[in-house]
Scaffold this active site. Structure first.
Site, PDB file in Angstrom:
ATOM      1  N   PRO A  22       5.188  11.800  -4.479  1.00  0.00           N
ATOM      2  CA  PRO A  22       3.864  11.199  -4.665  1.00  0.00           C
ATOM      3  C   PRO A  22       3.270  10.847  -3.309  1.00  0.00           C
ATOM      4  O   PRO A  22       3.925  10.200  -2.495  1.00  0.00           O
ATOM      5  CB  PRO A  22       4.166   9.937  -5.496  1.00  0.00           C
ATOM      6  CG  PRO A  22       5.591   9.608  -5.201  1.00  0.00           C
ATOM      7  CD  PRO A  22       6.278  10.917  -4.940  1.00  0.00           C
ATOM      8  N   MET A  23       2.027  11.273  -3.060  1.00  0.00           N
ATOM      9  CA  MET A  23       1.387  11.030  -1.771  1.00  0.00           C
ATOM     10  C   MET A  23      -0.062  10.607  -2.001  1.00  0.00           C
ATOM     11  O   MET A  23      -0.837  11.345  -2.617  1.00  0.00           O
ATOM     12  CB  MET A  23       1.449  12.290  -0.895  1.00  0.00           C
ATOM     13  CG  MET A  23       2.864  12.627  -0.435  1.00  0.00           C
ATOM     14  SD  MET A  23       2.961  14.198   0.460  1.00  0.00           S
ATOM     15  CE  MET A  23       2.904  15.371  -0.906  1.00  0.00           C
ATOM     16  N   GLN A  75       3.419   7.675 -10.983  1.00  0.00           N
ATOM     17  CA  GLN A  75       3.956   6.596 -10.169  1.00  0.00           C
ATOM     18  C   GLN A  75       3.027   5.388 -10.238  1.00  0.00           C
ATOM     19  O   GLN A  75       1.835   5.486  -9.946  1.00  0.00           O
ATOM     20  CB  GLN A  75       4.139   6.992  -8.703  1.00  0.00           C
ATOM     21  CG  GLN A  75       4.830   5.872  -7.922  1.00  0.00           C
ATOM     22  CD  GLN A  75       5.117   6.192  -6.480  1.00  0.00           C
ATOM     23  OE1 GLN A  75       4.196   6.234  -5.674  1.00  0.00           O
ATOM     24  NE2 GLN A  75       6.386   6.426  -6.147  1.00  0.00           N
ATOM     25  N   CYS A 105       6.598   2.234  -0.487  1.00  0.00           N
ATOM     26  CA  CYS A 105       5.445   2.359   0.405  1.00  0.00           C
ATOM     27  C   CYS A 105       5.373   1.167   1.352  1.00  0.00           C
ATOM     28  O   CYS A 105       5.418   0.016   0.909  1.00  0.00           O
ATOM     29  CB  CYS A 105       4.160   2.462  -0.408  1.00  0.00           C
ATOM     30  SG  CYS A 105       2.684   2.665   0.608  1.00  0.00           S
ATOM     31  N   HIS A 176      14.282   7.266  -0.356  1.00  0.00           N
ATOM     32  CA  HIS A 176      13.858   7.717   0.966  1.00  0.00           C
ATOM     33  C   HIS A 176      14.907   7.233   1.967  1.00  0.00           C
ATOM     34  O   HIS A 176      15.159   6.033   2.075  1.00  0.00           O
ATOM     35  CB  HIS A 176      12.484   7.127   1.295  1.00  0.00           C
ATOM     36  CG  HIS A 176      11.875   7.683   2.541  1.00  0.00           C
ATOM     37  ND1 HIS A 176      10.584   8.143   2.609  1.00  0.00           N
ATOM     38  CD2 HIS A 176      12.375   7.853   3.796  1.00  0.00           C
ATOM     39  CE1 HIS A 176      10.314   8.565   3.827  1.00  0.00           C
ATOM     40  NE2 HIS A 176      11.389   8.400   4.572  1.00  0.00           N
ATOM     41  N   GLY A 218      12.246  13.543   5.540  1.00  0.00           N
ATOM     42  CA  GLY A 218      12.601  14.440   6.632  1.00  0.00           C
ATOM     43  C   GLY A 218      13.127  15.799   6.235  1.00  0.00           C
ATOM     44  O   GLY A 218      13.604  16.543   7.097  1.00  0.00           O
ATOM     45  N   GLY A 240       7.834  16.114   0.663  1.00  0.00           N
ATOM     46  CA  GLY A 240       6.497  15.557   0.658  1.00  0.00           C
ATOM     47  C   GLY A 240       5.521  16.367   1.475  1.00  0.00           C
ATOM     48  O   GLY A 240       4.990  17.386   1.042  1.00  0.00           O
TER      49      GLY A 240
END
Length: 341
Positions: A22-23, A75, A105, A176, A218, A240
């Site tokens: 999700p971005m 999300q 986030c 993450h 990464g 991502g």
């Protein structure tokens, strides 16, 4: 004209093997439709939507999606269990495959609203949120988090956080593999500066098995994704920014990571399908450049890619622009085919 083949969607537990993260401002419904043209199997995520926005805002605009996007996870961001439960109840009616809670986030705006990565310091509250969300839906409820924040000991604190999630009945974790530094680093710096610690996520996955744990952070190639999965501890990988900027890589996901026959997805197939989608969406009031902005990386590495991007970004923003702009951009990278038609 090729279309997303959501009828071939795998079970959700299998789809988590590869997901697109999700971005914010990126993974909207137009982006997800494009990505689904390239992969039938991957799990796609919405942008984060806050629980207050879902409860009080324009629900169809925030939550509506094309069934062809499935499997797709919503999300949510928030920290009020009651409000998250209500947002989950509302979202349940839209048919999402999974509801995910953002605990990763690091932005200042997110912190000021008391959600996102700052909640890593409050595992009991997050567990209460997960229990409330699970009580509002029969769909899976998952959490996306970091390995820790600021000066936390990532061995002790991550285990404590994860155990609280397991106790609350979470269905899967997306981790993450970086700390989030809430003081002193910008959100952009938080994507690169804190060191990656894949072994820490792998240790967590082994300890929590059979709970599904997917890794994020990464991972820049499908080779790297395959290598992480081959080590056996992780249930999935999440990519991502690289998946967004190099979307054609998604055309290899089904064959390489899911082991299913790969549909032929040429650039022309994708552009033609998106032109058809754009024609439909423009009839519903969408602007062409809100669709084409997700397509800029499709021709990366090809002769004419610069002109392709320019047409999709500049010409698509002009008043009255229509799907023909996409086809004109395609001609920049496939001139021989254009001349033959």
């Amino acid at each position: 004209m090729p279309q997303p083949e959501n009828s071939a969607s795998p079970p959700l537990a299998e789809a988590r093997k590869f997901s697109v993260a999700p971005m914010m401002d990126w993974t909207d419904r137009h982006c997800r439709y494009l990505h689904r043209l390239l992969t039938d199997r991957a799990l796609l995520f919405t942008e984060m939507v806050t629980s207050p926005a879902v409860v009080h805002g324009p629900r169809d605009r925030l939550l509506g999606f094309d069934p062809a996007e499935q499997p797709v996870a919503l999300q949510l961001g928030g920290s009020d269990p009651g409000e998250l439960a209500e947002a989950t109840r509302i979202a349940d009616a839209y048919g999402y495959d999974e509801i995910n809670l953002n605990v990763g986030c690091p932005s200042d705006r997110v912190q000021s609203g008391r959600f996102g990565a700052c909640l890593m310091a409050e595992p009991e509250l997050v567990a209460e949120c997960v229990r409330a969300m699970r009580g509002a839906t029969d769909r899976p409820v998952t959490v996306k988090c970091r390995i820790g924040i600021d000066d936390q000991d990532t061995e002790e604190s991550l285990d404590r956080f994860a155990d609280a999630m397991v106790g609350a009945g979470v269905d899967a974790l997306y981790v993450h593999a970086r700390k989030a530094w809430l003081q002193g680093l910008s959100p952009k710096e938080n994507r690169d500066i804190p060191r990656l610690d894949y072994p820490r996520v792998q240790r967590l996955a082994r300890r929590l098995a059979p709970l599904q744990v997917a890794i994020n952070g990464g991972i820049k190639t499908l080779d790297a994704a395959e290598a992480l999965l081959a080590e056996g501890a992780l249930a999935g990988v999440m990519l991502g920014r690289v998946a967004y900027h190099e979307p054609m890589m998604l055309a290899e996901v089904d064959a390489r990571l899911f082991g299913v026959p790969q549909r032929t997805r040429t650039l022309r197939d994708v552009i033609t399908a998106m032109a058809g989608y754009a024609e439909r969406e423009l009839g519903r009031g969408a602007r062409l450049n809100n669709i084409t902005r997700h397509m800029l990386g499709l021709a990366n590495g090809r002769p004419g890619a610069r002109q392709f991007r320019q047409i999709l970004s500049v010409d698509a923003a002009r008043r009255g622009a229509g799907p023909e702009v996409m086809l004109r951009a395609l001609d920049m990278v496939e001139p021989e085919l254009a001349a033959a038609e």
